[in-house]
Design an enzyme around this catalytic site. Structure first.
Site, PDB file in Angstrom:
ATOM      1  CB  THR A  77      -2.129   2.761  -4.270  1.00  0.00           C
ATOM      2  OG1 THR A  77      -2.464   4.003  -3.680  1.00  0.00           O
ATOM      3  CG2 THR A  77      -2.224   2.911  -5.780  1.00  0.00           C
ATOM      4  N   GLY A  78      -4.988   2.953  -3.103  1.00  0.00           N
ATOM      5  CA  GLY A  78      -6.297   3.564  -3.304  1.00  0.00           C
ATOM      6  C   GLY A  78      -6.217   4.731  -4.277  1.00  0.00           C
ATOM      7  CG  ASP A  92      -2.171   2.696   6.500  1.00  0.00           C
ATOM      8  OD1 ASP A  92      -2.376   2.348   5.320  1.00  0.00           O
ATOM      9  OD2 ASP A  92      -2.462   3.829   6.924  1.00  0.00           O
ATOM     10  CB  SER A  93      -6.286   2.172   5.879  1.00  0.00           C
ATOM     11  OG  SER A  93      -5.496   3.232   6.374  1.00  0.00           O
ATOM     12  CE  LYS A 101      -5.358  -0.560  -1.418  1.00  0.00           C
ATOM     13  NZ  LYS A 101      -4.355   0.091  -0.555  1.00  0.00           N
ATOM     14  CG  ASN A 114      -7.428   1.352   1.560  1.00  0.00           C
ATOM     15  OD1 ASN A 114      -6.697   1.180   2.530  1.00  0.00           O
ATOM     16  ND2 ASN A 114      -7.168   2.256   0.629  1.00  0.00           N
ATOM     17  CG  ASP A 156      -1.528   1.245   1.586  1.00  0.00           C
ATOM     18  OD1 ASP A 156      -2.249   1.746   0.713  1.00  0.00           O
ATOM     19  OD2 ASP A 156      -1.319   1.775   2.701  1.00  0.00           O
ATOM     20  CG  MET A 157       1.382   3.716  -2.950  1.00  0.00           C
ATOM     21  SD  MET A 157       1.120   4.681  -4.441  1.00  0.00           S
ATOM     22  CE  MET A 157       2.401   5.908  -4.279  1.00  0.00           C
ATOM     23  CG  ASP A 158      -1.320   7.890   0.602  1.00  0.00           C
ATOM     24  OD1 ASP A 158      -0.666   8.930   0.699  1.00  0.00           O
ATOM     25  OD2 ASP A 158      -1.830   7.496  -0.467  1.00  0.00           O
TER      26      ASP A 158
HETATM   27  O1  LIG Z   1      -7.110   6.067  -1.126  1.00  0.00           O
HETATM   28  C1  LIG Z   1      -6.105   6.778  -1.084  1.00  0.00           C
HETATM   29  O2  LIG Z   1      -5.952   7.811  -1.761  1.00  0.00           O
HETATM   30  C2  LIG Z   1      -4.976   6.308  -0.202  1.00  0.00           C
HETATM   31  O3  LIG Z   1      -4.244   5.372  -0.867  1.00  0.00           O
HETATM   32  P1  LIG Z   1      -3.564   4.072  -0.214  1.00  0.00           P
HETATM   33  O4  LIG Z   1      -4.524   2.961  -0.453  1.00  0.00           O
HETATM   34  O5  LIG Z   1      -2.300   3.931  -1.032  1.00  0.00           O
HETATM   35  O6  LIG Z   1      -3.288   4.301   1.234  1.00  0.00           O
END
Ligand SMILES: O=C(O)COP(=O)(O)O
Length: 247
Positions: free
Chosen positions: A47-48, A197-198, A174, A200, A13-15
């Site tokens: 990523t989201g 981390d989240s 994902k 998603n 994942d990114m953020d």
């Molecule tokens: O939904 C987002 O913009 C955050 O992206 P992430 O899934 O990489 O944390």
């Protein structure tokens, strides 16, 4: 005690995971990813974000691997050709737009060619929608919206922070996208190391052979993971790659 597994694909994942709090990829994370690729492991950013908001960072890694964007709405191959894209129904966008009006919340959305933040288009049906997001600081209002969204079985509701809600079409997440990537590569989810981390990231963390939560992950994500690594500001991605995929 989790047993070590042969890792053939790493999903990141990114953020809050790959990126530090300045939204930068540390040298240590970069190096661990490079070593994993050199070992023949597919490193898939999952990523989201949309292509528009992740490309620069993803390209800096110079990966030769699939890419999963918008929480699994889009799968891209190694050459960045679109493999698959799944959209939200227009009537559900209208329902969610109605909820933002009713509760006076901030919203954003990803269509196939833009991220909409402030100016919501009046011609909803003229766009192709992949994700809708609510930003709600007040817990009680967020819970009300969440309860309404959960009544609609056509929606997949997650988050990418504790103050937002992210909505994709049901069945888009994902983990599902990773399964498809694995199928294309002839590997199984048991050979996947996934980290995030989240909410998603929850599905991929649960379904991967080794699911890792960041030290800064939301409590439920940590409880559901096989292992918890360091935080995103302590190179948690590199720590997990070195522990599970490089030794
Ligand atoms: O939904 C987002 O913009 C955050 O992206 P992430 O899934 O990489 O944390």
């Amino acid at each position: 005690m989790i047993e070590k597994k042969e890792i053939k694909l790493i999903a990141i994942d990114m953020d809050g995971t790959l990126l530090n709090d300045q939204h930068v990829i540390s040298d240590e994370n970069h190096q661990a990813i490079k070593e994993a690729e050199e070992k023949g492991i597919h490193v898939v950013i999952s990523t989201g974000r949309t292509r528009m908001t992740c490309d620069e960072l993803v390209n800096s890694l110079e990966l030769n691997a699939h890419l999963i964007t918008v929480n699994g709405s889009e799968i891209w191959d190694e050459k960045r050709e679109l493999v698959e894209r799944q959209l939200l129904d227009i009537k559900h966008i209208e329902q969610m737009w109605g909820l933002t009006q009713k509760h006076q919340t901030t919203c954003w959305a990803a269509t196939v060619n833009q991220v909409i933040r402030e100016e919501f288009p009046s011609d909803i049906s003229a766009h192709e929608w992949m994700k809708f997001g609510f930003d709600v600081k007040e817990d009680s209002i967020r819970e009300l919206i969440l309860a309404e969204l959960k009544e609609n079985p056509a929606l997949e509701v997650t988050n990418s922070s504790t103050t937002n809600l992210e909505i994709n079409a049901a069945g888009v997440n994902k983990a599902k996208a990773l399964e498809k990537v694995c199928e294309r590569l002839g590997i199984t989810m048991d050979n996947v190391l996934a980290m995030g981390d989240s909410l998603n990231d929850l599905a991929m963390i649960k379904e991967a052979g080794i699911g890792v939560a960041m030290g800064n992950a939301q409590p439920f994500v940590k409880e559901s993971a096989d292992w918890v690594t360091s935080t995103n500001i302590e190179d948690g991605v590199a720590v997990a790659i070195r522990k599970w995929a490089l030794l």
